[in-house]
Scaffold this motif. Sequence first.
Motif, short mmCIF file in Angstrom:
data_model
loop_
_atom_site.label_atom_id
_atom_site.label_comp_id
_atom_site.label_asym_id
_atom_site.label_seq_id
_atom_site.Cartn_x
_atom_site.Cartn_y
_atom_site.Cartn_z
N GLN A 1 0.82 -1.20 0.00
CA GLN A 1 0.00 0.00 0.00
C GLN A 1 0.85 1.25 0.00
OE1 GLN A 1 -2.81 -0.64 3.15
NE2 GLN A 1 -4.30 -1.45 1.72
N LEU A 2 1.96 1.19 0.75
CA LEU A 2 2.86 2.34 0.83
C LEU A 2 3.49 2.62 -0.54
CD1 LEU A 2 3.82 4.18 3.19
CD2 LEU A 2 5.95 2.89 3.10
N THR A 3 4.05 1.56 -1.16
CA THR A 3 4.72 1.81 -2.45
C THR A 3 3.69 2.18 -3.52
OG1 THR A 3 4.70 -0.58 -2.82
CG2 THR A 3 6.78 0.40 -2.12
N SER A 4 2.49 1.56 -3.48
CA SER A 4 1.48 1.91 -4.48
C SER A 4 1.09 3.37 -4.37
CB SER A 4 0.23 1.04 -4.30
OG SER A 4 0.51 -0.27 -4.69
N ALA A 5 0.89 3.83 -3.13
CA ALA A 5 0.55 5.24 -2.94
C ALA A 5 1.70 6.12 -3.43
CB ALA A 5 0.26 5.51 -1.47
N GLY A 6 2.92 5.70 -3.10
CA GLY A 6 4.08 6.47 -3.55
C GLY A 6 4.14 6.56 -5.07
N MET A 7 3.84 5.45 -5.74
CA MET A 7 3.87 5.44 -7.20
C MET A 7 2.76 6.34 -7.78
SD MET A 7 6.44 3.73 -8.19
CE MET A 7 7.37 4.08 -6.73
N GLN A 8 1.59 6.33 -7.11
CA GLN A 8 0.50 7.21 -7.54
C GLN A 8 0.96 8.66 -7.52
OE1 GLN A 8 -2.57 7.21 -8.51
NE2 GLN A 8 -3.30 5.12 -8.31
N SER B 1 -18.23 5.03 -20.75
CA SER B 1 -16.84 4.72 -20.45
C SER B 1 -15.93 5.89 -20.84
CB SER B 1 -16.40 3.44 -21.17
OG SER B 1 -16.91 3.43 -22.46
N LEU B 2 -16.36 6.67 -21.83
CA LEU B 2 -15.54 7.83 -22.21
C LEU B 2 -15.46 8.84 -21.09
CD1 LEU B 2 -16.04 9.01 -25.87
CD2 LEU B 2 -14.15 7.82 -24.82
N LEU B 3 -16.54 8.97 -20.32
CA LEU B 3 -16.54 9.96 -19.25
C LEU B 3 -15.48 9.66 -18.20
CD1 LEU B 3 -20.32 10.74 -18.79
CD2 LEU B 3 -18.52 12.26 -19.61
N SER B 4 -15.31 8.37 -17.86
CA SER B 4 -14.28 8.08 -16.88
C SER B 4 -12.89 8.20 -17.50
CB SER B 4 -14.48 6.71 -16.24
OG SER B 4 -14.52 5.71 -17.23
N SER C 1 -5.56 14.21 -8.07
CA SER C 1 -6.99 14.05 -7.82
C SER C 1 -7.72 13.53 -9.04
CB SER C 1 -7.60 15.38 -7.39
OG SER C 1 -7.00 15.82 -6.22
N PHE C 2 -7.44 14.15 -10.19
CA PHE C 2 -8.11 13.68 -11.41
C PHE C 2 -7.74 12.22 -11.69
CE2 PHE C 2 -9.04 18.12 -12.55
CZ PHE C 2 -10.34 17.97 -13.01
N ASN C 3 -6.46 11.86 -11.47
CA ASN C 3 -6.05 10.47 -11.67
C ASN C 3 -6.81 9.54 -10.76
OD1 ASN C 3 -4.20 10.41 -13.75
ND2 ASN C 3 -2.51 11.07 -12.45
N GLN C 4 -6.91 9.93 -9.47
CA GLN C 4 -7.58 9.07 -8.49
C GLN C 4 -9.05 8.86 -8.85
OE1 GLN C 4 -6.58 7.66 -5.54
NE2 GLN C 4 -4.45 8.22 -5.71
N ILE C 5 -9.73 9.98 -9.16
CA ILE C 5 -11.16 9.88 -9.46
C ILE C 5 -11.36 9.07 -10.74
CG2 ILE C 5 -13.28 11.19 -9.81
CD1 ILE C 5 -11.89 13.55 -8.45
N GLY C 6 -10.52 9.34 -11.73
CA GLY C 6 -10.61 8.60 -12.99
C GLY C 6 -10.42 7.11 -12.78
N ASP C 7 -9.38 6.75 -12.00
CA ASP C 7 -9.13 5.33 -11.69
C ASP C 7 -10.34 4.71 -11.02
OD1 ASP C 7 -6.69 5.27 -12.77
OD2 ASP C 7 -5.55 5.19 -10.89
N LYS D 1 -12.42 1.60 -12.61
CA LYS D 1 -12.55 0.32 -11.92
C LYS D 1 -14.02 -0.01 -11.75
CE LYS D 1 -8.33 0.01 -9.29
NZ LYS D 1 -7.79 0.83 -8.20
N ARG D 2 -14.80 1.00 -11.37
CA ARG D 2 -16.22 0.81 -11.09
C ARG D 2 -16.93 0.35 -12.37
NH1 ARG D 2 -20.18 4.71 -10.79
NH2 ARG D 2 -21.86 4.32 -9.29
N ASN D 3 -16.61 1.02 -13.49
CA ASN D 3 -17.21 0.61 -14.76
C ASN D 3 -16.79 -0.79 -15.16
OD1 ASN D 3 -18.52 2.96 -15.01
ND2 ASN D 3 -17.27 3.80 -16.67
#
Lengths: 319, 322
Positions: A134-141, B239-242, B303-309, B313-315
């Motif tokens: 989890q630590l490395t994954s977060a770091g990579m993010q 799927s394009l939206l995500s 943030s955009f990366n996290q929300i997009g991911d 995943k959800r889709n």
Amino acid sequence: MIKMLGLRLARLVATLFAVSVITFAMTLLLPGDPINAILPPTTERDPQIVAQIREEYGLDNNIAVRYKDWLNDAVLHQDLGTSYVTRGQKVTDQIKNRVPVTAQLALMAVVIALFFAIPIGVLGAYRQSKWDDQLTSAGMQVALSIPNFIAAIMLGWLFAIKLDLLPNTGWARISKEGLLANLKTSILPATALALTQMAIFSRLVRSDMIATLQENYILSARAKGLPDRFVLFRHALRPSSLSLITIVGINFGALLGGTVVIEQVFSLPGLGSKLLSAISSRDILMVQGITVFIATVYVIVNTLVDLLYIVIDPRIRRS
Amino acid sequence: MTLLDDAKSDTSSPSPSSNTPGKKKRQSPLAVFREMPILVKLSALWVLLIVVGSIYGKIDVLLDDVLPLQDPILQTNAFNPDTLEFGTGTPSENPSLTHWLGTDSIARDGFARIVHGSWVSLIVALVSATFGIVVGGFLGSLVGFVRGKTETIIMSLIDVILAFPALVLLLAMVSIFEVRNLYVISLVIGFLSIPAYTRVARANSLAISNREFVLAAQAIGTKPSKILFREIIPNVYQSLLSYALVAAAFVIVVEGTLSFLGLSVQLPTPTWGNMINEARSNINLTVWPVVWPSLALTFTVLSFNQIGDFFQKRNAVRGSAL
């Protein structure tokens, strides 16, 4: 196999042709006389020089003829024209002069990225969802989200200004100042460039390995009592290296784009900084030449990666 | 007509007979928000904050500085002709109550510049997503459905554009324009976003074109154009939206890079990229004016990366459940 090679090469040639058309068309997009593309708007229009340029570039010919001549010179004589902004610098000479810097940076970045990404990815897969993963994954993010010019500035600030260990700008050529001096000037830019790539590679290795570790042959290797480290790096990593090669190839374009910015931050005499200075002095011929060169390299690298893939993976070869 | 309606309702559930769990029509944004892991929640809040901040800043500019936010261009140590006095600010100040993030090298308020700087990033991301979804989404849906020569021609064009390293092509195209303002920059980036979206849309369209509800619609003789607009495109767009969220992260980095290189909107309009570039010349004295916009940019991209991911995943889970 032979047929596949032929097809791939035909596609390569077609793509390169299309790339050359698009790059050539750039000068046509400029409004008005194409002379504006060659002479920047700020320089004085000496009628004699204008006539000479018209003659040399065949500007009075139609577009198809001009394109044919340009392509002919480029392919047969490796001549992409002469810049009129920087008083007769040949575009190809500039490229030749600056390629080593960019190539070294890109190569070092790939090596650094892989060097860290593979162990991190393997660890992540092995310790899936545990605290270290989890630590490395977060770091990579986070590493993935830091724009490379910010990483470059911060690395420069830390190592050159705060700690005063490395030079912040400039480049020492291996041939002149030796390997150590060269490494001192290249390690920071290469690291900055490697950061995003490392994140992408390690995520890929991790997800690939998680899938591979479910396979039966891993189970049997473990059942034989082979040590985990051996199973991970010898048995499990092998199949993952295929997708790794592909992604390295695809990301090579991002890397070439990245060097443009990084060279600017560290004032390195590479292709990218030349491209930027050509853009700011509106030296369209230079921009055109460097663009077509970089795109050509990128297309060829991607084809080579595809071919390598065929050579390595027997499943593809047979189909 | 009824058959067609059935085929249409199929888009949300695979076969009319089976009652799949994913049948709930559309979740409210709040319900989706509750579903998110804590990091994604924080990301969503950050993006919301940035969006509200940028609109607030824009309204402030349009209403001539009536809202409580400092002028991002005003040099706070400058001479004021009305009061005949110099401003009280100093260059490169540390954060304080009057200047939350300090001042830059010519005494402009750092916080105000960060808030205003988000406008360019967000507009460019929005225009790029709109271009990508509308044009790329349509092209991709079309070629994935009709296949044949149309597909070969359009996809070869797309592949040629993708044969250039993105940033290099962007730089080359930007160099053609003498005047670079928000319109030019967002249009160029928007145009260059089309190929990637087309590829994603095509892949989705190919998969959807083989699904039962499309085959059923074809079997009852629905016009292809109607199938495209009623069945394929609505499904591809989900799927394009995500994808658009992840692409937005990339586009924000690209715009930041252009700004940093001085090739985006002209000064003195504040953008995070040009703030970093301006502050860099003073990094020997103080690093903070570089740090703030860098953090804003990195947080936004993250943030955009996290929300997009999260949405991808959800889709994916939904898709595999169908």
